[in-house]
Design a protein around this motif. Structure first.
Motif, PDB file in Angstrom:
ATOM      1  N   TYR A 154      22.146  13.476 -32.690  1.00  0.00           N
ATOM      2  CA  TYR A 154      23.047  14.892 -32.707  1.00  0.00           C
ATOM      3  C   TYR A 154      23.625  14.844 -31.905  1.00  0.00           C
ATOM      4  O   TYR A 154      25.366  15.827 -32.108  1.00  0.00           O
ATOM      5  N   LYS A 157      27.693  12.566 -31.825  1.00  0.00           N
ATOM      6  CA  LYS A 157      28.110  13.049 -32.732  1.00  0.00           C
ATOM      7  C   LYS A 157      29.297  13.716 -31.973  1.00  0.00           C
ATOM      8  O   LYS A 157      30.400  13.843 -32.596  1.00  0.00           O
ATOM      9  N   LYS A 158      28.426  14.538 -31.585  1.00  0.00           N
ATOM     10  CA  LYS A 158      29.632  15.782 -31.416  1.00  0.00           C
ATOM     11  C   LYS A 158      30.367  15.761 -30.029  1.00  0.00           C
ATOM     12  O   LYS A 158      31.398  16.322 -30.007  1.00  0.00           O
ATOM     13  N   ASN A 189      23.613   5.744 -37.235  1.00  0.00           N
ATOM     14  CA  ASN A 189      23.241   6.672 -37.827  1.00  0.00           C
ATOM     15  C   ASN A 189      25.111   6.838 -38.265  1.00  0.00           C
ATOM     16  O   ASN A 189      26.007   6.626 -37.398  1.00  0.00           O
ATOM     17  N   GLY A 191      26.588   9.641 -38.229  1.00  0.00           N
ATOM     18  CA  GLY A 191      27.519  10.785 -38.221  1.00  0.00           C
ATOM     19  C   GLY A 191      27.871  10.564 -36.823  1.00  0.00           C
ATOM     20  O   GLY A 191      29.404  10.711 -36.626  1.00  0.00           O
ATOM     21  N   HIS A 194      31.493   7.540 -37.970  1.00  0.00           N
ATOM     22  CA  HIS A 194      32.140   8.471 -38.613  1.00  0.00           C
ATOM     23  C   HIS A 194      32.818   9.083 -37.471  1.00  0.00           C
ATOM     24  O   HIS A 194      34.453   9.206 -37.096  1.00  0.00           O
ATOM     25  N   THR A 195      32.549   9.832 -36.469  1.00  0.00           N
ATOM     26  CA  THR A 195      32.873  10.629 -35.210  1.00  0.00           C
ATOM     27  C   THR A 195      33.973   9.112 -34.747  1.00  0.00           C
ATOM     28  O   THR A 195      34.041   9.680 -34.402  1.00  0.00           O
ATOM     29  N   HIS A 237      23.476  10.357 -48.897  1.00  0.00           N
ATOM     30  CA  HIS A 237      24.573   9.382 -48.148  1.00  0.00           C
ATOM     31  C   HIS A 237      25.583   9.537 -49.228  1.00  0.00           C
ATOM     32  O   HIS A 237      26.773   9.541 -49.872  1.00  0.00           O
ATOM     33  N   ASP A 244      28.481   7.269 -48.502  1.00  0.00           N
ATOM     34  CA  ASP A 244      29.708   8.347 -47.705  1.00  0.00           C
ATOM     35  C   ASP A 244      30.842   7.414 -48.067  1.00  0.00           C
ATOM     36  O   ASP A 244      31.336   6.873 -47.433  1.00  0.00           O
ATOM     37  N   PHE A 246      33.117   9.307 -47.075  1.00  0.00           N
ATOM     38  CA  PHE A 246      33.832  10.231 -45.854  1.00  0.00           C
ATOM     39  C   PHE A 246      34.326   9.019 -44.426  1.00  0.00           C
ATOM     40  O   PHE A 246      35.250   8.748 -43.979  1.00  0.00           O
ATOM     41  N   LEU A 247      33.016   8.138 -44.288  1.00  0.00           N
ATOM     42  CA  LEU A 247      32.998   7.097 -43.407  1.00  0.00           C
ATOM     43  C   LEU A 247      33.615   6.025 -44.164  1.00  0.00           C
ATOM     44  O   LEU A 247      34.913   5.815 -43.581  1.00  0.00           O
TER      45      LEU A 247
END
Lengths: 841, 149
Positions: A154, A157-158, A189, A191, A194-195, A237, A244, A246-247
């Motif tokens: 959590y 990724k941020k 994960n 998220g 992706h990030t 996803h 997914d 986006f990924l």
């Protein structure tokens, strides 16, 4: 007395929405703001959150809320989550990095980055990643880096996206994040994946070193992508059957960057790209989004030709998609690739042309640009039909570009002269007022050179004038033609179509009509008057013409007046010269450049190679000397100066289009021209004997000498060498010799260069060129060509350059009067406006 | 992504998220111009337009326009998917979301957006995870005071 509890947010919103007028709303807002301000002054902790929230609402409506900035900071420092949430939101909405206030946040953020509750840490990371200033980023980068290594996905990724922001703000800090990127792609994960890909992309885009470092990730990225495609349904996803997207899109974008210019990487990703390209479901936008990214990647990396064709075909299919968004991106992408994959794009030409009829403005524009890029000798007829139809119906914003594009394409690929003239006519009549000013001289030149079409052209133009005299470019071209070929018009000589019956008077009526019409611009009037004058040697209605000319001798318009006065003088005193001066214009050759690597597309009849002998008209030069030098066209102020940088839209295929544009020049104008063949007894005032040759070629080390001017006994030769200390400077030595019987006195050499050049003229050896080749005048010119553009030399003789008042006869005409002997000995002979003109590469 | 704007068909702003530093004045100017431009578009036109040096991607959902400004290298089609995902999140959270929900609960709309995008990029591609985080954070609001760091 305690203030009543501030009203709740939702209640305020409800209340404000009941306001029926702007004034009512403003009143409510002001009242509430006052209440909030006092509440803030009271340092009330309980309701601060509620008040700031209300302030944020009012801010969104457009009202000032800066007095709440500090309150946001207090909320951030609070230990209540609600406070922090609103506080950070307020900070992001009300504070910006230009205000020092924002720096006060730094400590709070730092504390919250280390908070025990991940949602608080999340708030801090989000705020920092959204609006952190460079100072804040510098202070807090270490914390972010720490969180990038946490096992908490959590936060991880941020932290990755926060790091992206830090790097954007303070690029030097990029290095410190490198170690933390080590295992990013091993995450399960999505998220974090992706990030992480976004972070890696940012780093690779900013640093070639990072780029090489991360190339080794290509196999891993390929594997991840493959898993996404091959894996079964994953509810978490899934978007319309695709896992997914986006990924997938971000991975494809990173692959693009990694594969660009690198054979090995490109090869490693070849298969997966082909797989994605063929297996992705295209029924929904999401699939097409992935295909779009795939196509962009294929085109950018070193892909096999098969893969490239596959990509273009995908774009071709996109063009047929009902979804206009898909058509739009297809056209945009095709425009990017039309140069490199020209043949592949050609196959989709008809679909592209259909897009000209699309309702969307952006789609139309792209379709137009693409269409021009695809025009060639084989498809010119069909394409031109479509483009002309488009010109008819398109928005005014497009018309100028479209017209220019059509002229260009017509010039390059016209299958016949008749077709060419017809096309020009069509453009002039349908979009005549949108045609660019510089097209007029170009068209005139074109028409002049199409000798066998003169009768047809003038007839068509005349008929067009009868219909409509409002479109100035059309009127100007038509006037010029009528002036030149009016005799053909009245004699009914047209071969191409049914000749019309028109009398001299009717023609003069039309021309005179242009002179008096409100629709005519001063430039147009100039054209008309000159045309009328020219007809004095072609028509028999001499008295009528004399009358018109004398009337305009007192015109308020100085241009017209000057012309009229001079033409009047021609009638009165120099009538014997009139026929020669007003003779038919000979063919004007355009200078053209052929870049070393390109092929020249020829239209069957004219050749765009460099030719000799230009013919230049100039009957008077009232302007000052300085203007003379800079006047690239010389002679007639009426003719607009052609800029050598002509708009380079549309995109060209193979570069030829651009180059041809760069070299369009007109050396003639619509004024009466002196005859080229003059009996030897005439004084050498004539503007002829022009040679146009490439003067410079930055490739050539040695430039052979050349004869720049050779006429009527005056020969000017150039010899060249490169300056020793600075090879960019060319040293030109001119030698002028005179084989006539009389000395040429007051010989002055002038030169004009475009702005990118620098010119230095050293003193000449003498002002007198002795007769019988007894000696020569030499002069050294130094030319600096820092941009190494190719240039052309066009020597011209020019009239004497002293000012003439409107009541006087211009010196040019004056010269004609004197007998040859007197003229030779006494005349000011200004030779050779050497015009060095740049051709754009 | 440089910014995202939500506005009604009358041009009233419902949400503004800026990912680039601009003064209040500049933001107002951009908002005004862009809203005008987008509202002038006809239904038959595509969802993309060029504006200044940016690409604008917009989509209308009922009475609300969702408008994003992306950069040259960004993929327009996937941006449409981003917008759609955000709408789905709002829809799930509010239960058949409508413009009024966003008007009266604008701060929640921001919270959801901030859980989905960070710095203009998607931070979470799983719908479930975004909603779960929001749910947990909402619960945290009930707590009197947080345990200190």
């Amino acid at each position: 007395m305690r203030m009543p509890a501030p009203i709740r947010l939702r209640e305020l919103i409800r209340t404000i929405r009941t306001a029926r007028t702007q004034a009512e709303e403003r009143e409510m807002i002001q009242k509430e703001c006052a209440a909030i301000r006092s509440s803030f002054r009271e340092e009330d902790n309980t309701y601060r959150c509620r008040n700031v929230a209300k302030l944020l609402y009012m801010h969104m409506l457009g009202y000032p809320a800066h007095f709440g900035q500090l309150e946001c900071l207090k909320l951030i420092a609070s230990q209540k989550f609600t406070d922090k949430r609103i506080g950070y939101l307020g900070a992001m909405l009300l504070l910006d990095e230009r205000q020092d206030v924002h720096l006060l946040m730094t400590n709070c953020i730092k504390n919250d980055l280390n908070h025990s509750t991940q949602y608080v840490q999340g708030l801090a990371l989000c705020t920092l990643g959204c609006m952190g200033s460079s100072e804040m980023c510098r202070d807090l980068a270490g914390e972010v880096e720490k969180l990038l290594k946490t096992s908490n996905s959590y936060l991880r990724k941020k932290a990755a996206l926060c790091a992206v922001h830090v790097i954007r703000k303070v690029p030097e800090l990029m290095e410190m994040f490198l170690p933390a990127t080590k295992n990013l792609l091993s995450e399960k994960n999505h998220g974090v994946l992706h990030t992480s890909v976004v972070l890696l992309t940012e780093m690779c885009e900013r640093s070639p070193d990072m780029l090489s470092h991360f190339r080794k990730l290509v196999p891993q990225l390929v594997r991840i992508l493959k898993n996404l495609i091959m894996s079964g349904y994953s509810p978490e996803h899934d978007v319309s059957g695709i896992s997914d997207p986006f990924l997938q899109v971000r991975i494809l974008r990173l692959l693009r960057i990694l594969g660009k210019g690198d054979d090995d990487s490109s090869e490693a990703m070849n298969d997966i790209l082909a797989q994605v390209a063929t297996n992705t479901e295209t029924s929904k936008n999401v699939g097409n989004a992935i295909l779009y990214e795939t196509v962009l990647t294929i085109m950018d990396i070193k892909s096999e030709s098969g893969l490239r064709v596959l990509a273009i075909n995908i774009l071709g299919r996109f063009l047929l998609n009902n979804d206009k968004n898909i058509r739009y991106v297809a056209l945009t992408s095709l425009l990017k690739t039309v140069q490199t994959d020209h043949n592949a794009v050609q196959r989709h030409r008809s679909t592209i042309v259909d897009c000209l009829k699309d309702l969307d403005v952006s789609i139309k524009r792209r379709a137009m640009e693409l269409s021009f890029a695809l025009v060639n000798g084989n498809n010119i007829r069909g394409m031109m039909k479509e483009l002309l139809y488009f010109l008819d119906s398109c928005d005014p914003d497009f018309k100028a570009d479209c017209a220019s594009g059509i002229f260009l394409a017509a010039e390059k690929y016209a299958p016949s002269k008749r077709w060419h003239i017809d096309t020009i006519m069509r453009v002039l009549t349908t979009a005549g007022s949108y045609v660019r000013d510089d097209s007029v001289p170009n068209l005139i030149q074109l028409i002049t050179n199409s000798v066998e079409m003169h009768a047809y052209t003038v007839q068509r133009l005349y008929k067009a004038l009868l219909d409509d005299i409002s479109q100035q470019p059309l009127v100007q071209v038509a006037s010029w033609c009528i002036g030149e070929y009016g005799d053909l018009l009245v004699s009914g000589q047209c071969e191409e179509e049914e000749p019309i019956q028109v009398s001299e008077d009717e023609v003069l009526d039309v021309l005179e009509g242009l002179l008096v019409s409100n629709l005519s611009t001063p430039v147009t009037r100039g054209y008309s008057l000159t045309a009328i004058m020219k007809l004095s040697t072609r028509f028999s209605s001499l008295n009528r013409i004399k009358k018109v000319v004398s009337i305009y001798g007192s015109s308020i318009d100085v241009e017209l007046q000057q012309r009229a006065v001079e033409y009047n003088a021609l009638f009165k005193k120099y009538d014997h010269m009139r026929p020669a001066l007003l003779e038919r214009m000979p063919i004007m050759e355009k200078t053209a450049t052929n870049g070393p690597s390109e092929t020249v597309q020829t239209n069957g009849e004219t050749d765009s190679t460099i030719l000799d002998t230009k013919h230049l008209p100039s009957i008077s030069q009232p302007a000052s000397q300085a203007n003379d030098l800079l006047d690239l066209l010389g002679g007639n102020d009426v003719v607009p100066i052609i800029q050598t940088t002509v708009p380079t839209k549309p995109a060209s295929a193979g570069g030829e289009l651009l180059d041809l544009l760069g070299d369009l020049s007109l050396t003639g104008g619509p004024t009466p021209t002196p005859a080229s063949s003059v009996p030897m007894s005439q004084p050498p005032f004539l503007l002829d004997g022009l040679t146009s040759q490439p003067l410079f070629n930055d490739i050539a080390a040695v430039i052979p000498p050349m004869t720049a001017y050779n006429k009527n006994g005056l020969i000017i030769e150039f010899t060249f060498e490169r300056s020793n200390p600075n090879p960019n400077i060319a040293v030109i030595t001119i030698h002028a010799t005179n084989s006539t019987e009389a000395d040429m006195t007051e010989f002055v050499f002038q030169a004009a260069v475009p702005k990118t050049f620098q010119l230095q003229l050293l003193s000449p050896s003498s002002n007198v060129v002795p007769a019988f080749n007894q000696g020569s005048v030499t002069q050294v010119i130094r030319v600096l060509n820092p941009q190494k553009v190719r240039c052309y030399c066009e020597p011209r003789t020019h009239s004497a350059s002293y000012r003439s008042r409107s009541s006087e006869i211009s010196p040019f005409v004056l010269k004609h009067l004197q007998k040859s002997d007197e003229c030779l000995s006494g005349a000011k002979l200004n030779i050779a406006k050497l015009k060095l003109r740049a051709a754009s590469h | 992504m440089q910014f995202m704007l939500l506005f009604s068909r009358q041009g009233k702003l419902r949400l503004q998220k800026w990912y680039v530093p601009l003064s209040d004045k500049e933001k107002k100017k951009i908002t005004r111009e862009l809203v005008q431009t987008v509202l002038a578009r006809k239904p038959k036109m595509c969802s993309f337009l060029e504006w200044r040096d940016l690409k604008i991607v917009y989509k209308r959902y009922a009475s609300l326009y969702f408008c994003c400004a992306i950069e040259d290298q960004d993929n327009e089609l996937i941006t449409l998917e981003i917008i759609h995902r955000y709408v789905e999140l709002l829809d799930k959270y509010f239960g058949s979301v409508c413009e009024l929900d966003i008007i009266f609960n604008f701060e929640k709309a921001y919270f959801i957006l901030d859980e989905f995008l960070l710095g203009g990029e998607a931070q979470e591609t799983s719908k479930k995870n975004v909603l779960k985080a929001i749910e947990q954070a909402d619960l945290l609001q009930e707590v009197r005071a947080l345990a200190t760091a």
